[in-house]
Every structure is written in C-alpha cells, then in structure tokens.
Design a protein around this motif. Sequence first.
Motif, PDB file in Angstrom:
ATOM      1  N   GLN A  42       0.827  -1.210   0.000  1.00 30.50           N
ATOM      2  CA  GLN A  42       0.000   0.000   0.000  1.00 30.50           C
ATOM      3  C   GLN A  42       0.861   1.261   0.000  1.00 30.50           C
ATOM      4  O   GLN A  42       0.582   2.206  -0.729  1.00 30.50           O
ATOM      5  CB  GLN A  42      -0.944   0.001   1.208  1.00 30.50           C
ATOM      6  CG  GLN A  42      -2.044  -1.024   1.097  1.00 30.50           C
ATOM      7  CD  GLN A  42      -2.863  -1.163   2.371  1.00 30.50           C
ATOM      8  OE1 GLN A  42      -2.418  -0.815   3.455  1.00 30.50           O
ATOM      9  NE2 GLN A  42      -4.071  -1.700   2.224  1.00 30.50           N
ATOM     10  N   ILE A  43       1.915   1.272   0.798  1.00 33.37           N
ATOM     11  CA  ILE A  43       2.805   2.435   0.864  1.00 33.37           C
ATOM     12  C   ILE A  43       3.444   2.704  -0.497  1.00 33.37           C
ATOM     13  O   ILE A  43       3.549   3.851  -0.928  1.00 33.37           O
ATOM     14  CB  ILE A  43       3.897   2.225   1.945  1.00 33.37           C
ATOM     15  CG1 ILE A  43       3.267   2.243   3.347  1.00 33.37           C
ATOM     16  CG2 ILE A  43       4.995   3.288   1.836  1.00 33.37           C
ATOM     17  CD1 ILE A  43       4.196   1.764   4.447  1.00 33.37           C
ATOM     18  N   LEU A  44       3.856   1.638  -1.190  1.00 31.89           N
ATOM     19  CA  LEU A  44       4.544   1.778  -2.473  1.00 31.89           C
ATOM     20  C   LEU A  44       3.586   1.788  -3.667  1.00 31.89           C
ATOM     21  O   LEU A  44       4.030   1.884  -4.807  1.00 31.89           O
ATOM     22  CB  LEU A  44       5.563   0.651  -2.651  1.00 31.89           C
ATOM     23  CG  LEU A  44       6.707   0.604  -1.651  1.00 31.89           C
ATOM     24  CD1 LEU A  44       7.595  -0.611  -1.915  1.00 31.89           C
ATOM     25  CD2 LEU A  44       7.528   1.871  -1.715  1.00 31.89           C
ATOM     26  N   TRP A  54       9.374 -10.016  -4.728  1.00 34.06           N
ATOM     27  CA  TRP A  54      10.678  -9.466  -4.328  1.00 34.06           C
ATOM     28  C   TRP A  54      11.288 -10.302  -3.214  1.00 34.06           C
ATOM     29  O   TRP A  54      12.463 -10.617  -3.235  1.00 34.06           O
ATOM     30  CB  TRP A  54      10.545  -8.026  -3.853  1.00 34.06           C
ATOM     31  CG  TRP A  54      10.147  -7.032  -4.891  1.00 34.06           C
ATOM     32  CD1 TRP A  54      10.158  -7.194  -6.248  1.00 34.06           C
ATOM     33  CD2 TRP A  54       9.678  -5.709  -4.650  1.00 34.06           C
ATOM     34  NE1 TRP A  54       9.720  -6.050  -6.865  1.00 34.06           N
ATOM     35  CE2 TRP A  54       9.420  -5.117  -5.905  1.00 34.06           C
ATOM     36  CE3 TRP A  54       9.445  -4.967  -3.509  1.00 34.06           C
ATOM     37  CZ2 TRP A  54       8.936  -3.817  -6.035  1.00 34.06           C
ATOM     38  CZ3 TRP A  54       8.966  -3.670  -3.642  1.00 34.06           C
ATOM     39  CH2 TRP A  54       8.723  -3.098  -4.895  1.00 34.06           C
ATOM     40  N   GLU A  55      10.458 -10.634  -2.220  1.00 36.26           N
ATOM     41  CA  GLU A  55      10.962 -11.366  -1.050  1.00 36.26           C
ATOM     42  C   GLU A  55      11.282 -12.823  -1.362  1.00 36.26           C
ATOM     43  O   GLU A  55      11.995 -13.474  -0.604  1.00 36.26           O
ATOM     44  CB  GLU A  55       9.975 -11.252   0.107  1.00 36.26           C
ATOM     45  CG  GLU A  55       9.919  -9.854   0.684  1.00 36.26           C
ATOM     46  CD  GLU A  55       9.015  -9.722   1.893  1.00 36.26           C
ATOM     47  OE1 GLU A  55       8.412 -10.733   2.334  1.00 36.26           O
ATOM     48  OE2 GLU A  55       8.914  -8.591   2.426  1.00 36.26           O
ATOM     49  N   LYS A  56      10.754 -13.342  -2.452  1.00 32.00           N
ATOM     50  CA  LYS A  56      11.094 -14.706  -2.876  1.00 32.00           C
ATOM     51  C   LYS A  56      12.239 -14.713  -3.885  1.00 32.00           C
ATOM     52  O   LYS A  56      12.686 -15.770  -4.304  1.00 32.00           O
ATOM     53  CB  LYS A  56       9.863 -15.389  -3.477  1.00 32.00           C
ATOM     54  CG  LYS A  56       8.839 -15.764  -2.442  1.00 32.00           C
ATOM     55  CD  LYS A  56       7.733 -16.586  -3.048  1.00 32.00           C
ATOM     56  CE  LYS A  56       6.805 -17.081  -1.954  1.00 32.00           C
ATOM     57  NZ  LYS A  56       5.795 -17.992  -2.492  1.00 32.00           N
ATOM     58  N   PRO A  61      13.028  -5.095  -6.992  1.00 34.28           N
ATOM     59  CA  PRO A  61      12.536  -3.719  -7.066  1.00 34.28           C
ATOM     60  C   PRO A  61      13.507  -2.886  -7.889  1.00 34.28           C
ATOM     61  O   PRO A  61      14.711  -3.175  -7.899  1.00 34.28           O
ATOM     62  CB  PRO A  61      12.497  -3.264  -5.607  1.00 34.28           C
ATOM     63  CG  PRO A  61      13.423  -4.175  -4.877  1.00 34.28           C
ATOM     64  CD  PRO A  61      13.461  -5.458  -5.642  1.00 34.28           C
ATOM     65  N   ASP A  62      12.988  -1.863  -8.563  1.00 37.68           N
ATOM     66  CA  ASP A  62      13.904  -0.989  -9.300  1.00 37.68           C
ATOM     67  C   ASP A  62      14.617  -0.072  -8.308  1.00 37.68           C
ATOM     68  O   ASP A  62      14.339  -0.093  -7.106  1.00 37.68           O
ATOM     69  CB  ASP A  62      13.184  -0.210 -10.398  1.00 37.68           C
ATOM     70  CG  ASP A  62      12.149   0.788  -9.892  1.00 37.68           C
ATOM     71  OD1 ASP A  62      12.268   1.284  -8.752  1.00 37.68           O
ATOM     72  OD2 ASP A  62      11.217   1.098 -10.658  1.00 37.68           O
ATOM     73  N   GLY A  63      15.533   0.725  -8.796  1.00 38.19           N
ATOM     74  CA  GLY A  63      16.344   1.580  -7.925  1.00 38.19           C
ATOM     75  C   GLY A  63      15.526   2.547  -7.100  1.00 38.19           C
ATOM     76  O   GLY A  63      15.791   2.767  -5.915  1.00 38.19           O
ATOM     77  N   PHE A  64      14.495   3.122  -7.718  1.00 41.83           N
ATOM     78  CA  PHE A  64      13.629   4.067  -7.013  1.00 41.83           C
ATOM     79  C   PHE A  64      12.871   3.366  -5.881  1.00 41.83           C
ATOM     80  O   PHE A  64      12.791   3.870  -4.758  1.00 41.83           O
ATOM     81  CB  PHE A  64      12.653   4.702  -8.005  1.00 41.83           C
ATOM     82  CG  PHE A  64      11.760   5.751  -7.416  1.00 41.83           C
ATOM     83  CD1 PHE A  64      12.274   6.962  -6.976  1.00 41.83           C
ATOM     84  CD2 PHE A  64      10.398   5.522  -7.290  1.00 41.83           C
ATOM     85  CE1 PHE A  64      11.453   7.926  -6.425  1.00 41.83           C
ATOM     86  CE2 PHE A  64       9.566   6.484  -6.745  1.00 41.83           C
ATOM     87  CZ  PHE A  64      10.094   7.683  -6.309  1.00 41.83           C
ATOM     88  N   VAL A  75      17.237   1.831   6.759  1.00 42.65           N
ATOM     89  CA  VAL A  75      18.555   1.300   6.425  1.00 42.65           C
ATOM     90  C   VAL A  75      19.042   1.951   5.141  1.00 42.65           C
ATOM     91  O   VAL A  75      18.279   2.621   4.446  1.00 42.65           O
ATOM     92  CB  VAL A  75      18.518  -0.240   6.238  1.00 42.65           C
ATOM     93  CG1 VAL A  75      18.090  -0.941   7.519  1.00 42.65           C
ATOM     94  CG2 VAL A  75      17.613  -0.650   5.085  1.00 42.65           C
ATOM     95  N   SER A  76      20.310   1.767   4.806  1.00 40.83           N
ATOM     96  CA  SER A  76      20.812   2.265   3.528  1.00 40.83           C
ATOM     97  C   SER A  76      20.415   1.277   2.439  1.00 40.83           C
ATOM     98  O   SER A  76      20.220   0.076   2.699  1.00 40.83           O
ATOM     99  CB  SER A  76      22.329   2.428   3.568  1.00 40.83           C
ATOM    100  OG  SER A  76      22.945   1.168   3.577  1.00 40.83           O
ATOM    101  N   SER A  77      20.321   1.764   1.215  1.00 33.67           N
ATOM    102  CA  SER A  77      19.981   0.850   0.122  1.00 33.67           C
ATOM    103  C   SER A  77      21.100  -0.164  -0.087  1.00 33.67           C
ATOM    104  O   SER A  77      20.846  -1.303  -0.495  1.00 33.67           O
ATOM    105  CB  SER A  77      19.679   1.618  -1.167  1.00 33.67           C
ATOM    106  OG  SER A  77      20.705   2.510  -1.478  1.00 33.67           O
TER     107      SER A  77
END
Length: 82
Positions: A42-44, A54-56, A61-64, A75-77
């Motif tokens: 929802q946030i994204l 993504w988690e599997k 995800p793209d850079g953005f 955290v840092s990317s």
Amino acid sequence: MTNSLLASIIIDRKRGDMLNKMKITLKACRTNAGYSQKEIAQILNKTKETIVSWEKGKTMPDGFELQKLAKIYGVSSDFIFL
C-alpha cells in the motif's frame, strides 16, 4: 565453452547471489520494522504479490523502489544487498 557463454554464466550466478541476499534482507528488514507485506504494498502503491515476488527473489525492485524501501526500513539501500 566460449568466452561470451562463460561471461553469461558468471553474470547469471552473480545476479542469483544478489537476488538471494536481497530477498532475505528485504523480508528481515520488513518484519524488523513491523510491516506486513500488504502494508508495504500500500505504501509503495504496488500489489502484495509484487512484494512477495521481491521477497522470494523472483523479481527485483527498481532503484527508485529500493530507495523507498530503505527509507521506510531505516537502512541504507546498500545494506539490502549485504
């Protein structure tokens, strides 16, 4: 084996390693921050299925999106790939 084929295999393996590390870190960061997959979706403005993918490690995800996730999780990317 040709040099280009060998290079492709190495690139695929590195990509696989990166996806494997990222999928573990994405899930750990999300759960540590107290978010559900649905909340992050929802946030994204994504579907829950995208977050699951993504988690599997099926997609990335793209850079953005990665920058947004890092900010949400505090955290840092770069950390996501460690």
